[in-house]
Scaffold this active site. Structure first.
Site, short mmCIF file in Angstrom:
data_model
loop_
_atom_site.label_atom_id
_atom_site.label_comp_id
_atom_site.label_asym_id
_atom_site.label_seq_id
_atom_site.Cartn_x
_atom_site.Cartn_y
_atom_site.Cartn_z
N ASN A 149 64.48 37.54 -9.01
CA ASN A 149 63.67 38.75 -8.86
C ASN A 149 64.27 39.90 -9.64
O ASN A 149 65.48 40.03 -9.77
CB ASN A 149 63.46 39.10 -7.38
CG ASN A 149 64.73 39.35 -6.59
OD1 ASN A 149 65.75 38.72 -6.82
ND2 ASN A 149 64.66 40.26 -5.64
N GLU A 207 63.64 43.89 -9.65
CA GLU A 207 62.96 45.02 -9.02
C GLU A 207 62.91 46.23 -9.95
O GLU A 207 63.66 46.31 -10.92
CB GLU A 207 63.66 45.39 -7.71
CG GLU A 207 63.56 44.30 -6.67
CD GLU A 207 64.25 44.63 -5.37
OE1 GLU A 207 64.07 43.86 -4.42
OE2 GLU A 207 64.98 45.65 -5.29
N CYS A 248 55.56 34.93 -2.07
CA CYS A 248 54.53 35.90 -1.72
C CYS A 248 53.17 35.36 -2.18
O CYS A 248 53.07 34.33 -2.85
CB CYS A 248 54.82 37.25 -2.38
SG CYS A 248 54.56 37.27 -4.18
N GLU A 276 60.04 33.51 -8.38
CA GLU A 276 59.19 32.34 -8.64
C GLU A 276 58.36 32.53 -9.90
O GLU A 276 58.30 31.64 -10.76
CB GLU A 276 58.25 32.09 -7.45
CG GLU A 276 58.97 31.79 -6.15
CD GLU A 276 59.26 33.02 -5.29
OE1 GLU A 276 59.35 32.87 -4.06
OE2 GLU A 276 59.40 34.14 -5.84
N CYS A 323 58.81 38.80 -9.03
CA CYS A 323 59.46 37.86 -8.13
C CYS A 323 60.16 36.74 -8.90
O CYS A 323 59.80 36.43 -10.03
CB CYS A 323 58.44 37.24 -7.19
SG CYS A 323 57.59 38.42 -6.13
N CYS A 341 52.80 34.88 -6.01
CA CYS A 341 53.52 33.70 -6.49
C CYS A 341 52.80 32.42 -6.09
O CYS A 341 52.75 31.45 -6.86
CB CYS A 341 54.95 33.70 -5.96
SG CYS A 341 55.98 34.98 -6.72
#
Length: 156
Positions: free
Chosen positions: A61, A63, A111, A74, A72, A114
């Protein structure tokens, strides 16, 4: 009116119960947490994607203070695999998270965004993507693919 039920099959197991291929993928996801940039959430998430030829591509990830400009783990791994290895099908994805100095006890789950990308990855390559969610205490292995994570994915 018609009533239907959804059934999802998954395996809850210990890390040492995974086969060699899935243990290696879990290890790569855990290693990927080290490259995470997560100063806001404090959750370092790593993902590892297994391609049909055995190549493993990792992501973590990233940010950004301007939410939702980050990405993210993934999706980072899936998009990196697609960019660096076009045409090679994704066969599995492993996810791990590190928080407060240790790996999370329970597995973390992707999430919604993803999950949608996973769903389209399956459509793109015409095959299921096995999903391994790792935690320090146990793992969840979803052999049925993204459809088990997002049964009503967006499609056209």
């Amino acid at each position: 009116m018609e009533r239907n039920d959804l059934k999802i099959s998954y395996v809850k197991c210990q890390y040492d119960e995974l086969d060699d291929e899935m243990r290696k993928l879990a290890d790569k996801a855990r290693e990927a947490t080290r490259a995470s940039y997560s100063p806001y959430s404090g959750y370092a998430v790593g993902a590892a994607v297994l391609l049909e030829d055995g190549t493993i591509v990792t992501g973590c990830n990233q940010e950004n203070i301007a939410y939702p400009s980050g990405l993210c783990a993934e999706r980072t791994a899936l998009f990196a695999a697609g960019a660096a290895h076009p045409g090679k099908a994704v066969t599995a994805l492993a996810v791990a998270a590190f928080h407060e100095g240790k790996f999370t006890p329970e597995p973390v789950t992707p999430c919604g965004a993803c999950r949608q990308v996973l769903s389209e990855t399956e459509l793109r390559y015409g095959r299921k993507v096995r999903v391994l969610l790792t935690g320090a205490d146990y793992c969840i292995f979803i052999e049925g693919g993204a459809g088990d994570l997002l049964p009503f994915s967006f499609s056209f």
